[in-house]
Design an enzyme around this catalytic site. Structure first.
Site, mmCIF file in Angstrom:
data_model
loop_
_atom_site.group_PDB
_atom_site.id
_atom_site.type_symbol
_atom_site.label_atom_id
_atom_site.label_comp_id
_atom_site.label_asym_id
_atom_site.label_seq_id
_atom_site.Cartn_x
_atom_site.Cartn_y
_atom_site.Cartn_z
ATOM 1 N N CYS A 49 15.951 -6.194 -28.845
ATOM 2 C CA CYS A 49 16.809 -6.926 -27.898
ATOM 3 C C CYS A 49 18.135 -7.331 -28.567
ATOM 4 O O CYS A 49 18.929 -6.455 -28.894
ATOM 5 C CB CYS A 49 16.032 -8.120 -27.339
ATOM 6 S SG CYS A 49 16.769 -8.795 -25.857
ATOM 7 N N HIS B 2 10.490 -5.814 -25.480
ATOM 8 C CA HIS B 2 9.924 -6.713 -26.493
ATOM 9 C C HIS B 2 8.482 -6.353 -26.837
ATOM 10 O O HIS B 2 7.562 -6.890 -26.205
ATOM 11 C CB HIS B 2 9.949 -8.151 -25.969
ATOM 12 C CG HIS B 2 11.312 -8.752 -25.946
ATOM 13 N ND1 HIS B 2 11.862 -9.391 -27.040
ATOM 14 C CD2 HIS B 2 12.254 -8.809 -24.977
ATOM 15 C CE1 HIS B 2 13.076 -9.825 -26.731
ATOM 16 N NE2 HIS B 2 13.342 -9.481 -25.486
ATOM 17 N N GLU C 265 6.779 -7.394 -29.289
ATOM 18 C CA GLU C 265 6.083 -8.577 -29.838
ATOM 19 C C GLU C 265 5.493 -9.453 -28.738
ATOM 20 O O GLU C 265 4.674 -10.318 -29.009
ATOM 21 C CB GLU C 265 7.035 -9.377 -30.748
ATOM 22 C CG GLU C 265 8.022 -10.295 -30.044
ATOM 23 C CD GLU C 265 9.260 -9.582 -29.493
ATOM 24 O OE1 GLU C 265 9.242 -8.334 -29.400
ATOM 25 O OE2 GLU C 265 10.234 -10.279 -29.145
#
Lengths: 225, 96
Positions: A85, A202, A204
């Site tokens: 990002c 994302h 994560e």
């Protein structure tokens, strides 16, 4: 495997990525942007969020910070660098990855789950995925509209450097499945040596079924091989 | 005495400063969605002769140097290094 997560004023996915790395057995350290030396690390992560208020252009000021000049040196010597990002935006501003991330074409901040397709699973970052595998991931950005010149686009295609493309849940890559206007639905790219990956989604945030899914796990476990 | 000398210093430093304007705009083939929205709004306000609007950024930069060539060169360097992203943007420097 040792990892470092760079923390800028405004980073807000730094702890999420640290949780993911530690859960998957990385020995992780957080590195404040004012540091001038990187700890010994096999993987450097530039996390999502904002950096320096995203003044001028997102990632522009962070791209010139002291610690990032160390990241550039480490990347040049072949160390693995992952930009997620805002981290992807920082990497393009440093020139480690070519191209730029423009304002989303609908001028809105987009925060929702989307689908991406794995285009190249022949890399340290994507080895545990199957080619053309469809993943569900979250995006949360205002500037995710990837742009590059025709010459570089050709290089991305010819050298198979597009890591992920936005697609529908059935895998169709088209205008309808493009959330932000990215050139050719590009969601993530490698540099030519494939030791650097920049991506807008994302991974994560996708490491636990309790809060989302586990589609992001393979990205981190691929690195452990 | 001190006040006078400070004033003198200010005057001198003013004389030694060169001022530039820098305009950064998106390259022609890069889509400018903000400019488009401004354009549409102006049209809605009845500005029917409007052809197009491109939005950009404007900087005023003072250089502590009275050598025009050297100062221009350093502003140019600032543009390339930070103010503009040469992949998507063009810049113009003017002496003001």
């Amino acid at each position: 495997m040792n990892s470092s997560v760079i923390v800028f004023p405004g980073s807000n996915c730094d702890r999420d990525v640290a949780v993911a790395l530690e859960k998957l057995q990385f020995k992780n350290q957080m590195v404040w942007h004012k540091e001038t030396k990187l700890p010994k690390s096999d993987l450097i992560v530039i996390p999502g969020g904002f950096s320096y208020g995203d003044y001028l252009r997102s990632g522009a000021i962070a791209g010139k910070s002291l610690i990032v000049s160390e990241v550039i040196k480490a990347a040049d010597s072949g160390r693995l660098v992952l930009g997620i990002c805002n981290g992807f935006q920082v990497l393009t501003e440093t020139g480690l990855l070519k191209g730029a991330l423009l304002r989303n074409n609908n001028l809105k901040f987009i925060n929702r789950d989307i689908n991406i397709k794995v285009l190249n699973n022949n890399s340290k970052f994507s080895g545990n995925y199957k080619k053309n595998q469809i993943l569900k991931m979250n995006i949360a950005h205002n500037e995710g509209n990837y742009f590059t010149n025709q010459e570089h686009l050709k290089e991305l295609i010819d050298e198979n450097l597009i890591a992920f493309k936005y697609c529908s849940k059935d895998g169709d890559v088209n205008e309808d499945s493009n959330p932000n206007g990215s050139l050719q639905n590009i969601a993530g790219i490698f540099n030519s040596k494939k030791n650097i990956l920049g991506m807008m989604p994302h991974p994560e945030r996708m490491i636990d079924n309790l809060i989302s899914n586990t589609d992001g796990i393979n990205l981190f476990t691929s690195l452990l091989k | 005495m001190k006040l006078i000398s400070e004033k003198q210093h200010q005057l001198n430093s003013k004389k030694n400063n060169l001022k530039f304007s820098v305009t950064v705009t998106l390259k022609k083939d890069v889509l400018d969605p903000q400019g488009k929205v401004v354009q549409n709004t102006l049209k809605n306000l009845g500005m029917s002769n409007l052809k197009s609007v491109r939005q950009g950024k404007y900087f005023e930069i003072e250089i502590d140097n009275n050598d025009l060539a050297a100062a221009t060169e350093s502003v140019d360097k600032m543009c390339k290094k930070l103010l503009a992203n040469m992949i998507i943007e063009d810049y113009k420097v003017n002496k003001i």
